[in-house]
Scaffold this active site. Structure first.
Site, short mmCIF file in Angstrom:
data_model
loop_
_atom_site.label_atom_id
_atom_site.label_comp_id
_atom_site.label_asym_id
_atom_site.label_seq_id
_atom_site.Cartn_x
_atom_site.Cartn_y
_atom_site.Cartn_z
N TYR A 1 -6.42 6.03 5.02
CA TYR A 1 -6.90 5.73 3.75
C TYR A 1 -6.25 4.22 4.03
CZ TYR A 1 -5.49 2.24 -0.38
OH TYR A 1 -5.48 1.62 -2.11
N ASP B 1 -9.58 6.21 -2.21
CA ASP B 1 -8.37 6.86 -2.98
C ASP B 1 -9.16 7.65 -3.96
OD1 ASP B 1 -9.08 4.20 -4.66
OD2 ASP B 1 -7.75 3.69 -4.71
N GLN C 1 1.36 6.88 -5.15
CA GLN C 1 1.86 7.77 -5.61
C GLN C 1 2.23 7.08 -7.29
OE1 GLN C 1 1.41 10.41 -5.31
NE2 GLN C 1 0.62 11.08 -3.35
N TYR D 1 8.90 10.41 -3.98
CA TYR D 1 8.15 10.49 -1.71
C TYR D 1 8.78 10.09 -1.13
CZ TYR D 1 4.50 12.54 -4.86
OH TYR D 1 4.16 13.36 -5.80
N GLU E 1 0.90 -1.27 0.08
CA GLU E 1 -0.07 0.26 -0.13
C GLU E 1 0.58 1.41 -0.06
OE1 GLU E 1 -3.12 0.60 -0.54
OE2 GLU E 1 -3.56 -1.58 -1.13
#
Ligand code: SF4
Length: 358
Positions: A124, A142, A46, A86, A41
């Protein structure tokens, strides 16, 4: 909920029937291993499934459980993450694994409250873990689910507003099949990911068309609604690939900014694109070289690197400095060129290294 219970039951059933036939075969599907569900997950936030798939396989092979991840060096975790972007996701994975090892004796916590309190886990991800792994009744919302719900119920509240998020969360929770929340969440997410897609969904053959308000009103292409795009900032990075024989110089990024804890060459950030003359005369380069005459070696390499909210206009200069003593280079880590690949770097620096065959 704008539909009757019987219609809601039909939608749930149609989604799970569709899912059983069409779901993609993915390594994190149909498993109950909370650790692996969590890793998948976080990787998939992204990141596209195709790209995330290989990262997931490599990551799980090297860090197969909480303990191996918690006990690894952060630098190695970042190296396995290199290219995914990220990077706070990787740093938080590492931090969370350490917390689980110390506070929960290495076993993933089982309540929503405990899970959402861990670094890097929001609503989420906590819902996904609780429903996929423990079959607890938490609806996941999402981007794909926003789209499916907005079309199914013809809701034009913007999805990127607080009020929109609240409204869609409530609808998702009401639509959730409480007897089988894990299967339900996966069905609707997969349906949004590969069938009710942003452009030109195949509504004519859709199993939900009978229930879909947007289809019946012919407004599917207008939904979901977003109010605005985030402002994008342009930044100008001038990197110096400094060579001293077989050595070069790197520094870890430690400021609260993009690429925290990744390594990079000496960097001069300017307000606008700087020309070579300005660069050569800059105080930064004077201090870096100890006020010696510097010549740029070989071609200058430029990239326009696009991140979610920033565009990095980068130029890489290669320079030779044979005597780094008493210069600002003393604040950098001196490393062998052949060891460069061991350091986690941004995708931008990786592109430079690939292009110049270093
Ligand atoms: S009918 Fe079209 S818009 Fe409606 S759920 Fe199906 S694919 Fe999506």
């Amino acid at each position: 909920m704008p539909f009757t219970n019987s219609r809601i039951n039909h939608i749930r059933q149609a989604l799970s029937n569709w899912y059983e036939i069409h779901k993609r075969d993915l390594p994190w599907r149909d498993i109950k291993d909370t650790y692996k569900i969590w890793i998948s997950e976080i990787i998939l936030q992204q990141t596209r499934v195709n790209q995330g798939h290989n990262y997931y396989i490599r990551f799980i092979k090297r860090f197969p459980d909480i303990k191996s991840l918690a006990e690894a060096d952060e630098q190695e975790v970042l190296k396995y993450w290199q290219g995914l972007g990220y990077y706070s996701r990787a740093r938080n994975l590492h931090k969370t694994a350490q917390i689980i090892l110390q506070k929960y004796n290495g076993s993933f916590p089982t309540t929503f409250k405990e899970i959402i309190s861990l670094p890097g886990i929001g609503e989420y991800t906590a819902s996904a873990i609780c429903s996929f792994s423990y079959n607890q009744p938490y609806a996941t919302v999402d981007g794909n689910i926003f789209r499916v719900l907005s079309r199914l119920f013809a809701i034009d509240t913007p999805i990127d507003t607080t009020i929109g998020k609240k409204e869609f969360n409530e609808i998702a929770q009401q639509l959730l099949d409480k007897r089988n929340p894990g299967l339900h969440n996966q069905s609707i997410m997969e349906f949004g990911a590969i069938y009710c897609i942003p452009k030109n969904p195949d509504c004519i053959n859709c199993v939900l068309k009978e229930f879909c308000k947007a289809y019946n009103l012919e407004i599917a292409h207008q939904l979901p609604v977003k109010i605005g795009k985030t402002k994008v900032t342009n930044r100008y990075f001038n990197y110096f690939f400094v060579k001293q024989g077989d050595y070069t110089f790197l520094r870890k990024r430690t400021k609260k900014d993009i690429w925290l804890n990744l390594y990079e060459f000496p960097l001069l950030e300017t307000d606008k694109a700087a020309d070579l003359n300005e660069i050569l005369k800059s105080e930064f380069l004077v201090e870096l070289s100890g006020n010696k005459n510097i010549e740029i070696e070989g071609p200058v390499t430029s990239f326009r690197h696009i991140l979610s909210h920033q565009v990095i206009n980068a130029v890489f200069y290669t320079i030779n400095i044979m005597t780094p003593e008493n210069t600002d280079l003393e604040n950098y880590q001196k490393i062998r060129l052949e060891d460069l690949k061991r350091f986690p770097v941004s995708r931008l620096t990786e592109m430079f290294l690939e292009k110049t065959h270093i």
